[in-house]
Design a protein around this motif. Structure first.
Motif, short mmCIF file in Angstrom:
data_model
loop_
_atom_site.label_atom_id
_atom_site.label_comp_id
_atom_site.label_asym_id
_atom_site.label_seq_id
_atom_site.Cartn_x
_atom_site.Cartn_y
_atom_site.Cartn_z
N ALA A 161 65.92 -13.36 -56.38
CA ALA A 161 65.34 -13.56 -55.05
C ALA A 161 63.89 -13.07 -55.00
N ASN A 162 63.62 -11.97 -55.67
CA ASN A 162 62.25 -11.46 -55.71
C ASN A 162 61.31 -12.41 -56.44
N THR A 222 66.03 -11.45 -45.95
CA THR A 222 65.68 -10.16 -46.54
C THR A 222 66.69 -9.79 -47.63
N GLU A 223 66.33 -8.79 -48.43
CA GLU A 223 67.24 -8.31 -49.46
C GLU A 223 68.51 -7.75 -48.86
N GLN A 224 68.40 -7.07 -47.72
CA GLN A 224 69.58 -6.52 -47.07
C GLN A 224 70.56 -7.64 -46.67
N LYS A 244 69.49 -10.23 -56.47
CA LYS A 244 68.34 -9.53 -55.91
C LYS A 244 67.10 -9.73 -56.78
N GLU A 245 67.27 -9.67 -58.09
CA GLU A 245 66.14 -9.87 -59.01
C GLU A 245 65.59 -11.28 -58.91
N LEU A 296 70.80 -10.52 -48.13
CA LEU A 296 71.34 -11.06 -49.38
C LEU A 296 72.52 -10.23 -49.86
N TYR A 335 61.33 -14.68 -50.50
CA TYR A 335 62.03 -14.91 -49.23
C TYR A 335 61.13 -15.70 -48.28
#
Length: 445
Positions: free
Chosen positions: A148-149, A173-175, A145-146, A177, A153
């Motif tokens: 990816a930011n 999206t993070e969801q 998650k870190e 992921l 995206y």
């Protein structure tokens, strides 16, 4: 040149290799599983040996048994084809230890390119452009998650040891992921014995274009032009063509020169393929290297006049390339369609017995088919490749369309209707299609 080679593969690629060996006067030994006892490659080879049960781990992935057969037959060399053990560094290493030539690059090169993370690092060091992303393994979803930011995206989540789209997913999206990370990690571990994951920025409106390279042991490395491989379903190619209708001459030569640079940086020997993603502005980025013969190699053979299997054999036997970069032809256009035993709407495999078979007569077809043959669920569902050539792209497409219309395979479902739909589509005919063509355009019709 070798007097006998063992072919550590099955199906159409085994038949393909046997044909070149026969032309060169090389004796062939085939291996087969219990499910393939009546397969065409078994009938065409000079010798054939049962290697194990129907499942791949019992037979075609049984390294010890294959080496035992190779020594028993006194084979000079082993051709691994594609898939199965072709990119297994332990297999190449074992061949070297046993004094049997592995028809392909060294175990060290296979190992380095077999890890997509390591191959990224190697290409960066060689000055080859890579897709923006991370070149280290991501152990947990929280770290994913870190990262990816940081990348941003949409992105691609990938298995380092992956292939054929396994362990790969587009993340919006993070969801998504969070939902995808552990399942893809587990799937990669189950398929490849390696659950390492990494991420790259998603290149939108991308073309998947690969460069064929040949390199001998004397330092000579050339590229045999490119193949456009953007018609894909589930991240697997179904139609390939050469040359690419998207590239201009400047980009084509630049990609070829970068591919040679990459191969030389590795100390690469034999046939290999450098795969690139090319964006809508013709910026290109290294994707991966396949250290083997590609499924789609026939389209390169059709436009260059080269027999790539013969070149593999000659390089492995210690011969030098007999042509320079400037002497590699580019004649007309070639296009290949992969025929799968699958439902053309769901893309799910469709095993069964072929009750009737009619093959096209005016084009090249690489296959292992016969009426009465049972297509089992144990192996990849690709059963044939139909390859058409023409003076122009339009003529090649027309020839392939006519050939697929002539082809008849009953008793199983095939993807021929889907392939015909692609060839009839105006976007495809225009040559401006991308890797999203099947999912965004064809499936929605």
């Amino acid at each position: 040149m070798f007097s006998k080679i063992l072919i550590a593969n099955r199906g159409e690629i085994a038949v393909r290799i046997i044909k070149t060996c026969k032309r060169l006067g090389i004796s062939t030994a085939a291996v087969y599983s219990e499910a393939d006892a009546q397969s065409l490659h078994v009938k065409l080879a000079d010798e054939a040996y049962l290697v194990g049960g129907p499942r791949v781990h019992e037979s075609y992935l049984n390294l010890e048994k294959i080496m035992e057969i190779a020594k028993e037959t006194k084979a000079d060399a082993i051709h691994p084809g594609y898939g199965l053990l072709s990119e297994n560094p332990s297999f190449a290493k074992r061949c070297a230890e046993e004094g049997i030539v592995f028809i392909g690059p060294s175990a060290d090169v296979i190992s380095k390119m077999g890890s997509k993370i390591e191959s990224r690092k190697t290409m960066i060091e060689a000055g080859v452009p890579v897709v923006p992303g991370i070149s280290t393994s991501i152990p947990t979803v929280e770290e994913a998650k870190e990262i990816a930011n940081t990348i941003g995206y949409p992105l691609m989540l990938k298995a380092s040891a992956g292939g054929g789209g396994i362990g790969m997913q587009t993340i919006e999206t993070e969801q998504t992921l969070v939902q995808a990370f552990e399942s893809n990690q587990t799937r990669a571990k189950n398929f490849f014995g390696n659950g390492e994951m990494y991420m790259e920025k998603l290149i939108t409106n991308a073309h998947h274009i690969e460069i064929q390279v040949l390199a001998d042991s004397f330092g000579n490395t050339v590229y045999a032009w490119e193949r456009e491989c953007s018609i894909q379903r589930r991240n697997q190619k179904v139609i390939e063509e050469a040359p690419s209708p998207f590239l201009d001459e400047e980009t084509r030569h630049a990609m070829g020169q970068v591919a040679v640079k990459a191969a030389k940086a590795l100390g690469y020997e034999n046939a290999g393929t450098i795969e690139f993603l090319v964006d809508e502005n013709k910026n290109f980025y290294f994707l991966e290297m396949n250290t083997r013969l590609q499924v789609e190699h026939p389209v390169t053979e059709e436009i260059t006049g080269l027999d790539l299997v013969e070149q593999q054999l000659r390089i492995a036997a210690g011969e030098t390339l007999t042509f320079t970069q400037e002497e590699i032809a580019r004649n007309g256009h070639a296009i290949e369609a992969r025929i799968y035993a699958e439902d053309p709407k769901t893309f799910f495999p469709s095993p069964g017995k072929i009750t009737e078979l009619q093959l096209p007569s005016e084009v090249r077809i690489d296959h292992f088919l016969e009426a009465g043959v049972t297509i089992t669920p144990f192996y990849d569902p690709m059963i044939a490749k139909v390859i058409a050539h023409g003076a122009t792209r339009e003529e090649a497409i027309g020839n392939l369309h006519a050939a697929l219309g002539e082809m008849k395979v009953t008793g199983i479902k095939t993807n021929i209707p889907m392939l015909m739909q692609v060839l009839e589509d105006d976007t495809f005919k225009s040559g401006v299609y991308t890797t999203s063509f099947v999912s965004n355009q064809l499936v929605k019709k």
